[in-house]
Design an enzyme around this catalytic site. Structure first.
Site, short mmCIF file in Angstrom:
data_model
loop_
_atom_site.label_atom_id
_atom_site.label_comp_id
_atom_site.label_asym_id
_atom_site.label_seq_id
_atom_site.Cartn_x
_atom_site.Cartn_y
_atom_site.Cartn_z
N THR A 316 48.26 44.03 45.52
CA THR A 316 49.43 43.30 46.00
C THR A 316 49.66 42.03 45.18
O THR A 316 48.74 41.53 44.52
CB THR A 316 49.28 42.87 47.47
OG1 THR A 316 48.34 41.79 47.56
CG2 THR A 316 48.83 44.02 48.34
N ASP A 317 50.87 41.53 45.23
CA ASP A 317 51.13 40.21 44.67
C ASP A 317 50.39 39.19 45.53
O ASP A 317 49.89 39.49 46.61
CB ASP A 317 52.63 39.92 44.63
CG ASP A 317 53.02 39.06 43.44
OD1 ASP A 317 52.19 38.21 43.03
OD2 ASP A 317 54.14 39.21 42.92
N TRP A 318 50.35 37.96 45.05
CA TRP A 318 49.42 36.97 45.60
C TRP A 318 49.87 36.39 46.95
O TRP A 318 51.01 35.97 47.11
CB TRP A 318 49.26 35.85 44.58
CG TRP A 318 48.08 35.98 43.67
CD1 TRP A 318 47.20 34.98 43.33
CD2 TRP A 318 47.60 37.13 42.99
NE1 TRP A 318 46.22 35.46 42.50
CE2 TRP A 318 46.43 36.78 42.26
CE3 TRP A 318 48.01 38.46 42.93
CZ2 TRP A 318 45.70 37.67 41.50
CZ3 TRP A 318 47.29 39.37 42.15
CH2 TRP A 318 46.16 38.97 41.45
#
Length: 598
Positions: A316-318
């Site tokens: 996932t993105d952060w």
């Protein structure tokens, strides 16, 4: 602070760590290691978070600026072994020494699982820490839009190969790039790291980029695993706002072009990309669930895993789970569409969606609890753990996790690599207009410059103090933007593409006194209409030194760049365009592919 250089590296005695036997098939080695791992050790694999260096290549203690714990807590107590390195000012030798100290610390753990180190782009000019790092010791190239302006797959693959060698020399083995989103919304703040507006160009050059980093068919020791982003395409942002922030969370498709944004990812899959990152945005008005893509089972499982058969790592993105404090300001989790869920419920939804790693998170105890409560099965944990361990084995990290500290400074930023980057900067520069054949400039002219250091310009002419004294003026500008906030938010250039009135007035004033060249850093497609009316020559760049620019302006290097997107004629045209549709602004000032050869 622990000095990892004093940590003894455990000896792998025969029978104690059979997964270290390189003669065994990788899948068998994974089976052997998984069978030995506790739930806590498996959970540690799932968290891919930020890490900083200490001074002079030492391991770091707690970092209050970014709210990070000490390296020892990360590795020993939380059992993490995937990290994204923040910061870019260190020497290559310091990074290499720090990396080896980190690997020695990892080797001191019960199973000795090596660290996988990643980074955002490090070879370009951008100052946005949410997208890239300054080049520091690495060779410096144009940003990705500039690579697209060259239209040269061989150059892009060569860049990937050079960046691979520089990354590997300091221990970085995962690239959190390329970004193959289509730049179809002119106001979007993340365009600089894309390959532009055209799906075919983005796909072709993105694939070349991946081949360079991953060594084509020879993926293995010495390669860098790439993480293509942001699936299924992060460009069609409502009003061009970015989903790092709540006001930009919606992705919209009024032109019905959702499928078009998948094209560059299809080319990335064909090139063998190893990892995928979905974006923060939530799709509105589509067949897919209206939640952020990291939570979106209809996208990650239905589209990515099932339709495309992708078997690699999905990270996932952060920061989808935990609220944070960044640069002294509160920063809520980007849990768009599921803001009402608890941290535990968000984690369950991400796992159920089909992701393997939580970017920017460091809470393995949460995953352990969810498994013990029966809300996530250990079988599901093993499926992701297998993918994550496979990357470590294939990259050769279990055989040799260390780097040659003495060689790092010679490899990173070598004269050969810097020359290649400088040549790419020149190749990407795009001459948009050249009224009265002002370019190339003759030698020995009196130069008035703004945005260029006088001592640099002095190598190309006689630098004077005012436009009235000059034969020609050269002005460098940044594409305009509206300040959205302070701190981290300030790095995202969004809003209007119109230049402020005072900038236009200044260009007009100089151009009235002397023939004037205006060069614009086009991190977004600025409205150049009023400048084009008065400037005698107009140039676009996506990261170029003053020397590179002046070489092109004086004919010492050939102008070869071509626009990677349309340049709109007005903000009215931008506001009337559909954010998912390429080339949708009416009557653009300069069209995609435009560029003069001098």
């Amino acid at each position: 602070m622990t000095d990892a250089s004093t940590v003894a590296v455990p000896v792998a005695r025969e029978g104690e760590r059979p997964w270290l036997d390189a003669d065994l098939p990788v899948e068998q080695r994974i089976d052997l290691l998984l069978a030995e791992m506790t739930l806590e050790e498996k959970a540690g694999l799932f968290f891919h978070t930020m890490i900083t260096m200490g001074q002079d290549g030492e391991l770091a203690g707690p970092d209050p600026t970014f709210g990070l714990p000490s390296t020892r807590e990360y590795v020993i107590e939380r059992r993490l072994n995937h990290f994204n390195l923040l910061g870019g000012a260190q020497t290559a030798g310091e990074i290499a020494r720090w990396h080896n100290a980190l690997q020695r610390l990892a080797a001191s753990t019960r199973l000795g699982i090596p660290v996988t180190l990643s980074t955002d782009p490090r070879h370009s000019f951008t100052d946005n820490p949410g997208a890239a790092m300054m080049a520091g010791p690495f060779s410096q190239w144009p940003d990705t839009l500039g690579l697209a302006a060259t239209r040269d797959p061989d150059l892009v693959e060569r860049f990937g190969d050079i960046a691979r060698q520089e990354y590997a020399a300091v221990g970085i083995r995962v690239a959190l790039h390329p970004q193959v989103d289509l730049a179809t919304e002119p106001r979007w703040s993340r365009q600089l790291q894309t390959f532009g507006e055209d799906a075919q160009v983005a796909g072709e050059l993105g694939a070349a980029y991946i081949r360079g980093f991953q060594r084509g068919e020879a993926f293995g020791p010495g390669a860098v695993s790439t993480m293509v982003k942001h699936f299924p395409g992060g460009g069609p942002q409502q009003d061009g706002e970015d989903p790092h922030f709540e006001y930009g969370r919606e992705q919209v498709y009024p032109g019905g072009k959702f499928e078009l944004h998948l094209k560059p990812f299809e080319d990335a899959f064909a090139a063998g990309v190893r990892q995928v990152m979905p974006y923060y945005g939530m799709p509105i008005g589509t067949e897919y669930e209206a939640v952020g893509f990291g939570f979106n089972k209809s996208v990650l499982t239905g589209l990515l895993r099932e339709r495309y058969g992708f078997e690699g790592v999905v990270c996932t993105d952060w920061g989808l789970i935990t609220d944070a404090d960044i640069m002294g300001q509160p920063f809520p989790a980007r849990a768009w569409g599921v803001e009402h869920l608890s941290r535990e419920e968000r984690m369950v939804k991400i796992i159920d969606a089909g992701a393997d790693q939580f970017g920017g998170e460091a809470c393995p105890e949460l995953l352990v609890t969810l498994v013990r409560e029966g809300r996530i099965s250990e079988e599901r944990v093993d499926a992701s753990a297998r993918r994550l361990l496979r990357e470590k084995f294939l990259l050769g990290l279990f055989e040799d996790p260390y780097v040659d500290e003495a060689a790092a400074d010679a490899i990173v930023g070598s004269p050969e690599f810097r020359a290649a980057g400088d040549a790419a900067q020149r190749a990407a520069l795009t001459v948009l207009a050249n009224r009265d054949a002002l370019l190339p400039l003759a030698k020995g002219l009196k130069l008035y410059v703004e945005g260029i250091a006088p001592d640099v310009a002095a190598a190309y002419g006689d630098v004077v103090d005012t436009p009235d004294e000059a034969d020609v003026a050269v002005i460098r500008l940044q594409a305009p933007f509206e300040q959205r906030g302070s701190g981290f938010e300030s790095f995202f250039h969004a809003g209007s593409l119109d230049f402020p009135a005072e900038v236009i007035a200044r260009v007009n004033e100089v151009a009235a006194a002397v023939p004037t060249v205006v060069d614009v850093f086009l991190d977004r497609p600025a409205i150049l209409t009023p400048i084009a009316e008065t400037a005698h020559a107009l140039v676009g760049n996506w990261g170029a030194s003053a020397q590179a620019l002046l070489d092109v302006l004086t004919g010492a290097a050939v102008a070869e760049g071509r626009l990677p997107f349309d340049l709109p004629r007005s903000m009215a045209a931008v506001e009337a365009s559909r954010p998912d549709v390429p080339f949708d602004t009416e009557d653009p000032l300069f069209r995609f592919g435009h560029g003069l050869t001098l």
